[in-house]
Each structure stands twice: as structure tokens, then as C-alpha cells.
Design a protein around this motif. Structure first.
Motif, PDB file in Angstrom:
ATOM      1  N   ALA A  84     -11.512   0.080   9.679  1.00 58.60           N
ATOM      2  CA  ALA A  84     -10.110   0.164   9.264  1.00 58.60           C
ATOM      3  C   ALA A  84     -10.042   0.052   7.744  1.00 58.60           C
ATOM      4  O   ALA A  84     -10.527  -0.916   7.165  1.00 58.60           O
ATOM      5  CB  ALA A  84      -9.293  -0.950   9.911  1.00 58.60           C
ATOM      6  N   VAL A  85      -9.434   1.063   7.121  1.00 62.36           N
ATOM      7  CA  VAL A  85      -9.352   1.113   5.660  1.00 62.36           C
ATOM      8  C   VAL A  85      -7.904   1.290   5.244  1.00 62.36           C
ATOM      9  O   VAL A  85      -7.183   2.128   5.793  1.00 62.36           O
ATOM     10  CB  VAL A  85     -10.198   2.286   5.097  1.00 62.36           C
ATOM     11  CG1 VAL A  85     -10.053   2.383   3.588  1.00 62.36           C
ATOM     12  CG2 VAL A  85     -11.652   2.137   5.489  1.00 62.36           C
ATOM     13  N   GLN A  86      -7.468   0.479   4.268  1.00 58.48           N
ATOM     14  CA  GLN A  86      -6.167   0.694   3.638  1.00 58.48           C
ATOM     15  C   GLN A  86      -6.440   1.377   2.310  1.00 58.48           C
ATOM     16  O   GLN A  86      -7.122   0.827   1.445  1.00 58.48           O
ATOM     17  CB  GLN A  86      -5.426  -0.617   3.414  1.00 58.48           C
ATOM     18  CG  GLN A  86      -4.065  -0.382   2.750  1.00 58.48           C
ATOM     19  CD  GLN A  86      -3.212  -1.627   2.720  1.00 58.48           C
ATOM     20  OE1 GLN A  86      -2.945  -2.218   3.753  1.00 58.48           O
ATOM     21  NE2 GLN A  86      -2.790  -2.021   1.542  1.00 58.48           N
ATOM     22  N   PHE A  87      -5.903   2.580   2.155  1.00 61.40           N
ATOM     23  CA  PHE A  87      -6.137   3.365   0.952  1.00 61.40           C
ATOM     24  C   PHE A  87      -5.168   2.987  -0.156  1.00 61.40           C
ATOM     25  O   PHE A  87      -4.098   2.427   0.098  1.00 61.40           O
ATOM     26  CB  PHE A  87      -6.066   4.859   1.277  1.00 61.40           C
ATOM     27  CG  PHE A  87      -7.225   5.303   2.131  1.00 61.40           C
ATOM     28  CD1 PHE A  87      -8.451   5.590   1.558  1.00 61.40           C
ATOM     29  CD2 PHE A  87      -7.107   5.383   3.504  1.00 61.40           C
ATOM     30  CE1 PHE A  87      -9.529   5.965   2.334  1.00 61.40           C
ATOM     31  CE2 PHE A  87      -8.170   5.760   4.293  1.00 61.40           C
ATOM     32  CZ  PHE A  87      -9.389   6.047   3.706  1.00 61.40           C
ATOM     33  N   PHE A  93      -0.605   6.599  -0.565  1.00 63.51           N
ATOM     34  CA  PHE A  93      -0.029   6.988   0.716  1.00 63.51           C
ATOM     35  C   PHE A  93      -0.826   8.180   1.251  1.00 63.51           C
ATOM     36  O   PHE A  93      -0.963   9.186   0.557  1.00 63.51           O
ATOM     37  CB  PHE A  93       1.446   7.362   0.533  1.00 63.51           C
ATOM     38  CG  PHE A  93       2.118   7.766   1.809  1.00 63.51           C
ATOM     39  CD1 PHE A  93       2.559   6.805   2.704  1.00 63.51           C
ATOM     40  CD2 PHE A  93       2.308   9.098   2.110  1.00 63.51           C
ATOM     41  CE1 PHE A  93       3.191   7.171   3.885  1.00 63.51           C
ATOM     42  CE2 PHE A  93       2.938   9.479   3.284  1.00 63.51           C
ATOM     43  CZ  PHE A  93       3.376   8.513   4.176  1.00 63.51           C
ATOM     44  N   VAL A  94      -1.367   8.054   2.462  1.00 63.91           N
ATOM     45  CA  VAL A  94      -2.224   9.098   3.022  1.00 63.91           C
ATOM     46  C   VAL A  94      -1.717   9.617   4.370  1.00 63.91           C
ATOM     47  O   VAL A  94      -2.476  10.179   5.148  1.00 63.91           O
ATOM     48  CB  VAL A  94      -3.695   8.617   3.154  1.00 63.91           C
ATOM     49  CG1 VAL A  94      -4.339   8.428   1.797  1.00 63.91           C
ATOM     50  CG2 VAL A  94      -3.783   7.337   3.979  1.00 63.91           C
ATOM     51  N   ARG A  95      -0.443   9.387   4.652  1.00 62.95           N
ATOM     52  CA  ARG A  95       0.155   9.828   5.913  1.00 62.95           C
ATOM     53  C   ARG A  95      -0.574   9.225   7.111  1.00 62.95           C
ATOM     54  O   ARG A  95      -0.793   9.880   8.118  1.00 62.95           O
ATOM     55  CB  ARG A  95       0.162  11.352   6.014  1.00 62.95           C
ATOM     56  CG  ARG A  95       0.969  12.020   4.962  1.00 62.95           C
ATOM     57  CD  ARG A  95       1.044  13.516   5.203  1.00 62.95           C
ATOM     58  NE  ARG A  95       1.677  14.138   4.074  1.00 62.95           N
ATOM     59  CZ  ARG A  95       1.064  14.995   3.271  1.00 62.95           C
ATOM     60  NH1 ARG A  95      -0.177  15.359   3.509  1.00 62.95           N
ATOM     61  NH2 ARG A  95       1.711  15.511   2.250  1.00 62.95           N
ATOM     62  N   GLY A  96      -0.964   7.987   6.963  1.00 62.45           N
ATOM     63  CA  GLY A  96      -1.715   7.310   8.020  1.00 62.45           C
ATOM     64  C   GLY A  96      -0.829   6.415   8.862  1.00 62.45           C
ATOM     65  O   GLY A  96       0.343   6.699   9.080  1.00 62.45           O
ATOM     66  N   HIS A  97      -1.388   5.311   9.302  1.00 67.72           N
ATOM     67  CA  HIS A  97      -0.675   4.329  10.121  1.00 67.72           C
ATOM     68  C   HIS A  97      -0.966   2.955   9.543  1.00 67.72           C
ATOM     69  O   HIS A  97      -1.259   2.848   8.359  1.00 67.72           O
ATOM     70  CB  HIS A  97      -1.099   4.453  11.595  1.00 67.72           C
ATOM     71  CG  HIS A  97      -2.576   4.562  11.781  1.00 67.72           C
ATOM     72  ND1 HIS A  97      -3.412   3.477  11.750  1.00 67.72           N
ATOM     73  CD2 HIS A  97      -3.369   5.654  11.960  1.00 67.72           C
ATOM     74  CE1 HIS A  97      -4.660   3.874  11.929  1.00 67.72           C
ATOM     75  NE2 HIS A  97      -4.664   5.193  12.051  1.00 67.72           N
ATOM     76  N   ASP A  98      -0.873   1.906  10.346  1.00 68.15           N
ATOM     77  CA  ASP A  98      -1.098   0.555   9.807  1.00 68.15           C
ATOM     78  C   ASP A  98      -2.307  -0.144  10.439  1.00 68.15           C
ATOM     79  O   ASP A  98      -2.503  -1.337  10.242  1.00 68.15           O
ATOM     80  CB  ASP A  98       0.149  -0.311   9.949  1.00 68.15           C
ATOM     81  CG  ASP A  98       0.553  -0.547  11.401  1.00 68.15           C
ATOM     82  OD1 ASP A  98      -0.165  -0.097  12.322  1.00 68.15           O
ATOM     83  OD2 ASP A  98       1.596  -1.177  11.612  1.00 68.15           O
ATOM     84  N   GLY A 121       1.307   3.840   6.726  1.00 68.79           N
ATOM     85  CA  GLY A 121       1.169   5.086   5.975  1.00 68.79           C
ATOM     86  C   GLY A 121      -0.034   5.109   5.051  1.00 68.79           C
ATOM     87  O   GLY A 121      -0.417   6.154   4.536  1.00 68.79           O
ATOM     88  N   TYR A 122      -0.651   3.946   4.832  1.00 69.32           N
ATOM     89  CA  TYR A 122      -1.772   3.830   3.903  1.00 69.32           C
ATOM     90  C   TYR A 122      -3.109   3.617   4.610  1.00 69.32           C
ATOM     91  O   TYR A 122      -4.137   3.529   3.950  1.00 69.32           O
ATOM     92  CB  TYR A 122      -1.539   2.664   2.939  1.00 69.32           C
ATOM     93  CG  TYR A 122      -0.465   2.933   1.924  1.00 69.32           C
ATOM     94  CD1 TYR A 122      -0.794   3.229   0.610  1.00 69.32           C
ATOM     95  CD2 TYR A 122       0.878   2.887   2.262  1.00 69.32           C
ATOM     96  CE1 TYR A 122       0.181   3.473  -0.338  1.00 69.32           C
ATOM     97  CE2 TYR A 122       1.872   3.138   1.347  1.00 69.32           C
ATOM     98  CZ  TYR A 122       1.515   3.437   0.040  1.00 69.32           C
ATOM     99  OH  TYR A 122       2.491   3.693  -0.888  1.00 69.32           O
ATOM    100  N   CYS A 123      -3.112   3.513   5.921  1.00 72.23           N
ATOM    101  CA  CYS A 123      -4.326   3.107   6.643  1.00 72.23           C
ATOM    102  C   CYS A 123      -4.828   4.176   7.600  1.00 72.23           C
ATOM    103  O   CYS A 123      -4.050   4.937   8.165  1.00 72.23           O
ATOM    104  CB  CYS A 123      -4.042   1.836   7.434  1.00 72.23           C
ATOM    105  SG  CYS A 123      -3.492   0.464   6.413  1.00 72.23           S
TER     106      CYS A 123
END
Length: 87
Positions: free
Chosen positions: A43-46, A49-54, A62-64
Motif C-alpha cells: 500500500a503506497v500513498q503517493f 493525486f493519482v485517481r486512486g483510493h485510500d 485518491g492518493y493511494c
């Protein structure tokens, strides 16, 4: 590198030379915040904002992403003490 070799708080870069993961995270820097189901993902938090989840409430929405460990490369071998203190 095994998934347990990535420590919470460690800085990483997602690299995708073969197009296996989303373009949204390719060449993006982030911080390890946990581990995914099984032993295949981290699990990575960028930083952006990378259109990810949590990552199951481990990070900022949105950053993970759960990233395959084969697509990560460490940019520091020491965990970030600021991040580690928040956990």
C-alpha cells in the motif's frame, strides 16, 4: 525484494516499464503506508493525486494504490521518521 522488505514510512517510486499498472502511478513518488492482501502488493500513498483510493482507510483518498512489489523501487532505505511517528 520481498514485500516485507518495504517498511512503513519508506519512500518509493512506482516504475512500470512493461505497462502492468496504471499510467496514473508510473514514475510517481510515494510512501509505504501498509501492505495489501496476500504478499503481492504494498500500500503506497503517493505525493500527488493519482485517481486512486485510500487503501482501506490507511491513507488519503485518491492518493493511494496497492502496487505490485515488482513495480516498486526504494528511493530511501530508512523509513521516514515523521510518517512513522503518525502511525
Amino acid at each position: 525484494m520481498r514485500w516485507l522488505d518495504y517498511k512503513i514510512g519508506q519512500r518509493v517510486i512506482a516504475l512500470d516499464p512493461r505497462g502492468e499498472v496504471s499510467r496514473c502511478i508510473n514514475k510517481e513518488f510515494g510512501t509505504v503506508i501498509g501492505y495489501g492482501p496476500g504478499d503481492a502488493t504494498v500500500a503506497v500513498q503517493f505525493d500527488r493525486f493519482v485517481r486512486g483510493h485510500d487503501c482501506c482507510n490507511m491513507g488519503k483518498y485518491g492518493y493511494c494504490w496497492y502496487v505490485p512489489r515488482s513495480n516498486l523501487s526504494p528511493i530511501s532505505l530508512k523509513p521516514n521518521s515523521t510518517i512513522k511517528s503518525l502511525i
